[in-house]
Every structure is written in C-alpha cells, then in structure tokens.
Design an enzyme around this catalytic site. Structure first.
Site, mmCIF file in Angstrom:
data_model
loop_
_atom_site.group_PDB
_atom_site.id
_atom_site.type_symbol
_atom_site.label_atom_id
_atom_site.label_comp_id
_atom_site.label_asym_id
_atom_site.label_seq_id
_atom_site.Cartn_x
_atom_site.Cartn_y
_atom_site.Cartn_z
ATOM 1 N N PRO A 170 -8.744 19.965 -26.858
ATOM 2 C CG PRO A 170 -10.655 18.844 -26.120
ATOM 3 C CD PRO A 170 -9.794 19.055 -27.335
ATOM 4 C CG ASP A 171 -4.800 16.183 -24.870
ATOM 5 O OD1 ASP A 171 -4.344 15.983 -23.731
ATOM 6 O OD2 ASP A 171 -5.462 15.338 -25.485
ATOM 7 C CE LYS A 172 -2.315 19.876 -31.012
ATOM 8 N NZ LYS A 172 -2.488 20.042 -32.490
#
Length: 220
Positions: A170-172
């Site tokens: 999700p962050d990336k």
C-alpha cells in the site's frame, strides 16, 4: 544522485512527508530531475531510526530519500514556520502527509500556502482521507492491507486464513499514484496556469488497485 538534466529539471518540491509513501513519491520526482527539499524536524524522519544505521541514517531512509536535499526545521516554532513559507514562494509542489487537520494547525494549510504561491501543486496524503470514522486513526501498512481486501485476496486456499504481503505494497502503490498525479497536475498547470490540491489516501488507492480482482463479479 539528483539528475539536473531529467524531465522535471527546474521543478522544486517541498517535501514535508515522513516514513514511506510520501518520501518514495517525492524521491521518484527527484530521480526525474526535480529539486526536492526534504523538511525534517529536529529529531529527523522516524525512518532514520529504523533498521541498520550509519552516520545518522538507516538503509531504509536512504532508499526512500535519495536524490534529495534535507533541511532541519522546527515548523512548530514561528521562525521555522517562516523558513518554510519563504521556501514555498519558490516551490512548484508541496507534499505533506500529516494527519487531517494537523497541517492547518501548524499554519501551512492549502489556503495559506496558495496565498504565498497561487499556482502551487498542493498534495495532501493520508491513510483514510480527510473525513469518515477512520480519518484520524493511526495508519500502518498491514491495516490497509487488511481493510482494503489485499490480505483476503492472498488468503490460504485450504484454511481461508488471510495473509499479508511481506512488503509494504500500500505504501509503495500510493507513492506511485502520488508521483503520477503530481506529474499530471504539473502538466495541467502548463496548459492552464492553475495549481491544484491533490487529496490522496492509501485506502482509496488500494481499493482502486485491487478492483479488477476483488470485485470483478460486481462490475456488471
């Protein structure tokens, strides 16, 4: 290293983000030639302290913040706030990922920054958006994996037990989405002369990302 000949050469980005999604997004802009100035508090970005450390930075921090320049500024002080405002007069993009409402309390909300630089691209990144029951909750990658349905898609076929992806997807993914939308907003500004306020949440990003697999039966 910063690429002064890249396609975004001449674009200045004020990076007020921490940990991963925001820093990776601005790092991608820096890799493409943008002049990214990372504003860090006196204690530094938390990611500096995670993992193996060398000379004040960890491997994880370096991998998410290459090609940038760093400036230590305490925005909570009047003097520090004025430093950032002065930099904003020269910036094309400002990216922040504080909890909803925090940047306004600091005195750097979109209305304040746009009064300083009318055509700026102002980017607000969050976990769950700026309203709703989860808006002010702490956000971690595993939480987004669970609530977006990613862990369910990865579930064990025999036991039905959800499984996490063992990297911060999700962050990336949010970082990739942010860098793309910033580039699009800069392109739109070239045509219209107007800046935009980009509002991007990790949850919305992952629901959109997973839609083809997770909800294919609901598409028709």
């Amino acid at each position: 290293m910063h690429d002064s000949e890249g396609p975004l050469a001449g674009i200045r980005v004020l990076d007020l983000t921490v940990i991963m999604a925001g820093p990776i997004a601005t790092m991608m802009l820096a890799d493409q030639g943008a002049d990214v100035i990372k504003i860090e508090p006196p204690e530094g970005d938390l990611l500096r302290k995670l993992g193996h450390k060398h000379q004040g930075m960890s491997g994880s921090f370096l991998s998410c913040n290459r090609s940038k320049r760093s400036l230590c500024v305490d925005i909570k002080t009047a003097a520090g706030l004025e430093v950032v405002k002065k930099l904003a007069t020269t910036a094309d993009v400002l990216v922040q990922n504080f909890r909803p409402g925090a940047i306004e309390r600091m005195g750097l909300g979109e209305d304040v920054v746009r009064a300083i630089r009318p055509d700026i691209i102002y980017v607000s990144m969050s976990g769950f958006g700026e309203s709703g029951p989860y808006a002010h909750q702490r956000v971690y990658d595993p939480v987004i994996q669970a609530i977006s349905g990613l862990a369910d898609i990865q579930r064990d076929r025999e036991t039905g037990q959800p499984r996490m992806v063992r990297t911060v997807i999700p962050d990336k993914t949010t970082a990739l989405t942010a860098s793309q939308t910033i580039s699009a907003a800069l392109f739109a500004r070239e045509r219209s002369g107007k800046g935009q306020h980009i509002k991007l949440s990790m949850f919305d990003t992952m629901v959109a990302y997973l839609w083809p697999e997770a909800s294919s039966s609901l598409s028709f």
